[in-house]
Design an enzyme around this catalytic site. Structure first.
Site, PDB file in Angstrom:
ATOM      1  CB  CYS A   2      -7.055 -20.549  33.014  1.00 24.92           C
ATOM      2  SG  CYS A   2      -8.434 -19.431  33.040  1.00 24.92           S
ATOM      3  NE  ARG A  27      -3.087 -22.761  36.957  1.00 30.22           N
ATOM      4  CZ  ARG A  27      -2.335 -21.878  37.637  1.00 30.22           C
ATOM      5  NH1 ARG A  27      -1.635 -22.278  38.664  1.00 30.22           N
ATOM      6  NH2 ARG A  27      -2.319 -20.621  37.308  1.00 30.22           N
ATOM      7  CD1 TRP A  73     -11.194 -18.613  38.261  1.00 27.95           C
ATOM      8  CD2 TRP A  73     -11.676 -20.667  38.970  1.00 27.95           C
ATOM      9  NE1 TRP A  73     -11.807 -18.501  39.473  1.00 27.95           N
ATOM     10  CE2 TRP A  73     -12.122 -19.741  39.937  1.00 27.95           C
ATOM     11  CE3 TRP A  73     -11.873 -22.001  39.201  1.00 27.95           C
ATOM     12  CZ2 TRP A  73     -12.742 -20.134  41.114  1.00 27.95           C
ATOM     13  CZ3 TRP A  73     -12.505 -22.385  40.372  1.00 27.95           C
ATOM     14  CH2 TRP A  73     -12.929 -21.467  41.312  1.00 27.95           C
ATOM     15  CG  ASN A  99      -3.665 -18.392  34.002  1.00 21.73           C
ATOM     16  OD1 ASN A  99      -4.759 -17.994  34.396  1.00 21.73           O
ATOM     17  ND2 ASN A  99      -2.639 -18.601  34.813  1.00 21.73           N
ATOM     18  N   GLY A 100      -4.862 -15.500  32.708  1.00 17.62           N
ATOM     19  CA  GLY A 100      -4.628 -14.137  33.195  1.00 17.62           C
ATOM     20  C   GLY A 100      -5.798 -13.251  32.804  1.00 17.62           C
ATOM     21  CD  GLU A 481     -13.047 -15.882  59.056  1.00 17.27           C
ATOM     22  OE1 GLU A 481     -14.203 -16.199  59.408  1.00 17.27           O
ATOM     23  OE2 GLU A 481     -12.337 -16.613  58.333  1.00 17.27           O
ATOM     24  CE  LYS A 485     -10.742 -19.681  58.706  1.00 11.54           C
ATOM     25  NZ  LYS A 485     -11.926 -19.158  58.205  1.00 11.54           N
ATOM     26  CD  GLU A 488     -12.515 -23.271  59.796  1.00  9.99           C
ATOM     27  OE1 GLU A 488     -13.273 -24.085  59.245  1.00  9.99           O
ATOM     28  OE2 GLU A 488     -12.389 -22.112  59.394  1.00  9.99           O
ATOM     29  CG  HIS A 504     -22.600  -5.867  79.221  1.00  8.98           C
ATOM     30  ND1 HIS A 504     -23.426  -5.092  80.007  1.00  8.98           N
ATOM     31  CD2 HIS A 504     -21.957  -5.004  78.398  1.00  8.98           C
ATOM     32  CE1 HIS A 504     -23.309  -3.815  79.642  1.00  8.98           C
ATOM     33  NE2 HIS A 504     -22.426  -3.738  78.668  1.00  8.98           N
ATOM     34  CE  LYS A 603     -13.027 -24.283  50.789  1.00  6.95           C
ATOM     35  NZ  LYS A 603     -12.518 -23.295  51.756  1.00  6.95           N
TER      36      LYS A 603
HETATM   37  C1  AGP Z   1     -14.758 -21.278  56.990  1.00  9.60           C
HETATM   38  O1  AGP Z   1     -13.378 -21.421  57.228  1.00  9.60           O
HETATM   39  C2  AGP Z   1     -15.479 -22.618  57.058  1.00  9.60           C
HETATM   40  N1  AGP Z   1     -14.910 -23.544  56.142  1.00  9.60           N
HETATM   41  C3  AGP Z   1     -16.990 -22.469  56.952  1.00  9.60           C
HETATM   42  O2  AGP Z   1     -17.437 -21.667  57.999  1.00  9.60           O
HETATM   43  C4  AGP Z   1     -17.512 -21.869  55.642  1.00  9.60           C
HETATM   44  O3  AGP Z   1     -17.206 -20.492  55.588  1.00  9.60           O
HETATM   45  C5  AGP Z   1     -19.030 -22.044  55.595  1.00  9.60           C
HETATM   46  O4  AGP Z   1     -19.324 -23.427  55.590  1.00  9.60           O
HETATM   47  C6  AGP Z   1     -19.679 -21.377  54.376  1.00  9.60           C
HETATM   48  O5  AGP Z   1     -19.164 -21.938  53.199  1.00  9.60           O
HETATM   49  P1  AGP Z   1     -19.476 -21.193  51.806  1.00  9.60           P
HETATM   50  O6  AGP Z   1     -18.824 -19.873  51.868  1.00  9.60           O
HETATM   51  O7  AGP Z   1     -18.888 -22.103  50.774  1.00  9.60           O
HETATM   52  O8  AGP Z   1     -20.962 -21.076  51.684  1.00  9.60           O
END
Ligand code: AGP
Length: 608
Positions: A2, A27, A73, A99-100, A481, A485, A488, A504, A603
């Site tokens: 927060c 925040r 938050w 906050n906490g 994963e 990273k 992307e 395979h 995002k």
């Molecule tokens: C992950 O680094 C990406 N930004 C993307 O794969 C993300 O995880 C995916 O779009 C799902 O987003 P969400 O967790 O907000 O649903």
């Protein structure tokens, strides 16, 4: 997370506090509130929603030279006006913003209720206002000093008392709190962005510091009640930099926030010594849970990778079959689900269109729906029967980091929770499975210390056009994963593959130019992954291996090793992704990429 602020000085504090809150909204932005003193009367306005909603509500409010504010938050209690800060005591003379997380708030609340205090909110923070009331006679500083002795957990607290309109009290433990020095005015805030517009002279408070802030001076005492001098730092950040707390970008800040994010996701959810896990927010009866015959996890991207790991934990501990579905597929698949199916939606943003649509699809069946989200009150959270929030704080960088590791923590404890309710594991077995969680934060800190070693590796390999990531068991999801990273944010083609599948097909890719990142931790599949490394090396591939600390065998055959502490399978998933986050980050920076806003990405994918 927060944001708290306080102002005392020669100007009207109302617009200043609002402006400070706006600069703290990154925040948290579930609700906002302000408390000011006018003619020895406390005036409080609180609003669910953003600071702009609060601002509209206080347009006609008078002037005040002293006030505090908060942007929330939500960690305890849904976003609502009742749960918004500032919180008051029974007399209405004390206002507190916090906050906490007060870890022992339930026992304190019980004690205060037994002494006649009346509570209005579901938050942990309201306890602070009543504690101060309990200890207040005529000295507000002393009352706060006595109150914090009873509080466990993290806090940054700012306090007003209407009988003391000449001073604000502030103190902290584990949560950030700074002071800003002005001319005949002073500021308090959670961090620098809030007050950078008004002053660059900042005091960073330490845990245990207890401050009396007047308009012309500030008195700081340490936990031994001794008056101390804290250095004043001249901050030359601009606003954008300040939001990053001095980090070059949000992604690096969020990678390094993971110890706190994990800690805040765990706090008040587990009792390690009792082997108990609390997920009261999912309001599914024990009977309903015992009737679950199947679990379907729907998600996308990084959240889908978390689901793969969640499957392994849930099946291993609760012995309930789990399928992990791409949300974009599930919604068109005429799913075979019924009242004995539990559907879990995992989403950091809570707004991903495919996941939202998949969960709306489930509404046509009688299945129970819960979600694991990082944004309180998001669309996916709202359509769920119950929500388990990760307390990672806002994740601004497009590449998900702290949300992923906190999703893993939630999924692990949810597996223990299910296994306890369906009696698949005993309390002693649950205690064993929760062992080591308390020092997970420290272990994550230790892995983060490998940052410069990983940066050196990135400088060797940043020109690579293709990189293969492989692993087995949970290591396969970590490989996926890690590859995501890298691709992307650096735009290098990276592929995560199951190590057992190498012969395979993918082994045809191996030559002296192919770099392979191998998740090669100690465990049941260790010898098999060793064979994978041998096969890659015999074809002149280059290997970076994520290994268990002390593993000398792989050191002899891999080209590079990154050691992580020897922990159980669950903790290893949280620790092993961190070097891969940093590897991707440093390669992207070396390539001059914009790590916070990579090309073509957003995002939150709110369109299909
Ligand atoms: C992950 O680094 C990406 N930004 C993307 O794969 C993300 O995880 C995916 O779009 C799902 O987003 P969400 O967790 O907000 O649903």
């Amino acid at each position: 997370m927060c944001g708290v602020v306080g102002y005392i000085g020669k100007n009207n504090g109302v617009p200043i506090i609002i402006e400070c809150l706006k600069n703290l909204e990154y925040r948290g932005y579930d609700s906002a509130g302000i408390a000011v003193i006018n003619e020895k009367k406390l005036k409080i306005i609180r609003k669910q929603g953003k600071v702009a909603d609060l601002e509209k509500a206080i347009l006609e409010e008078g002037r005040s030279f002293i006030g505090i504010g908060h942007t929330r938050w939500a960690t305890h209690g849904v976003p609502s006006e009742e749960n918004a800060h500032p919180h008051q005591d029974c007399t209405g003379k004390i206002a507190v913003v916090h906050n906490g997380i007060i870890e022992n708030y339930l026992s304190l609340k019980d004690m205060l209720i037994s002494e006649g205090h009346k509570f209005k909110s579901d938050t942990d923070s309201e306890v602070i206002a009543h504690l101060i009331e309990k200890y207040y006679s005529d000295d507000i500083y002393k009352a706060v000093k006595e109150s914090i002795k009873l509080m466990d957990g993290s806090y940054a607290i700012v306090v007003l008392h209407s009988d003391h309109p000449n001073q604000i009290i502030a103190t902290k433990n584990k949560s950030p709190l700074i002071l800003g020095l002005g001319k005949n005015e002073n500021f308090i805030a959670s961090d620098v962005p809030a007050i950078l517009k008004y002053t660059n002279d900042i005091i960073f408070l330490e845990d245990g510091d207890l401050c009396q802030i007047f308009n012309k001076n500030i008195v700081i005492r340490n936990s031994n009640d001794k008056i101390i001098d804290r250095p004043v730092k001249k901050i030359d950040w601009n606003y954008e930099m300040a939001q990053k707390n001095g980090y070059d970008n949000f992604m690096l800040k969020e990678i390094f926030e993971q110890p706190r994010a994990i800690q805040e996701t765990i706090i008040s959810r587990i009792s390690e010594d009792k082997g108990k896990v609390y997920f009261k927010e999912i309001n599914l009866s024990d009977e309903k849970i015992r009737n679950i015959k199947r679990i379907v996890i729907v998600s996308c991207g990084t959240s889908w990778h978390a689901g793969l790991i969640g499957k392994i934990f849930i099946e291993k501990m609760a012995r309930i079959p789990v399928t992990v579905e791409y949300a974009s597929e599930f919604r068109y698949s005429e799913p075979i689900i019924n009242e004995n199916t539990l559907v879990i939606g995992i989403s950091q943003s809570g707004e991903t269109a495919d996941t939202l649509a998949a969960m709306n699809e489930v509404k046509k069946y009688k299945s129970s729906i819960i979600s694991i989200c990082n944004v309180v009150g998001s669309s996916i959270a709202r359509i769920s029967d119950g929500v388990i929030y990760t307390h990672a704080g806002p994740e601004i960088g497009v590449a998900s980091t702290k949300a992923f590791t906190t999703q893993l923590v939630v999924l692990y404890f949810f597996s223990v929770f299910l296994a306890r309710i369906n009696r698949n594991i005993s309390i002693p077995q649950a205690i064993v499975r929760m062992k080591g969680i308390r020092n997970l934060q420290r272990k994550v800190d230790n892995v983060l210390k490998l940052n410069s070693q990983i940066k050196k590796l990135a400088e060797i390999f940043y020109k690579k056009k293709n990189i293969l990531y492989i692993g087995r068991g949970v290591g396969f999801a970590i490989a996926l994963e890690g590859a995501l990273k890298l691709k992307e944010i650096s735009y290098i083609h990276a592929e995560g593959y199951h190590a057992g599948e190498m012969k395979h097909g993918p082994i045809a890719l191996i030559d002296k130019n192919m770099l392979v990142v191998v998740i090669a931790l100690k465990g049941r599949r260790y010898n098999k992954i060793m064979n994978n490394i041998e096969e890659i090396k015999s074809r002149h591939g280059v290997v970076i291996a994520i290994v268990t600390e002390g593993d000398e065998r792989i050191k002899k055959i891999a080209d590079y090793t990154i050691p992580i502490p020897d922990v159980n399978e669950f903790l290893s998933t949280v620790l092993s992704i961190i070097p891969l986050q940093l590897f991707a980050y440093h390669i992207a920076i070396k390539k001059g990429c914009n790590v916070d806003q990579p090309r073509n990405l957003a995002k939150s994918v709110t369109v299909e």
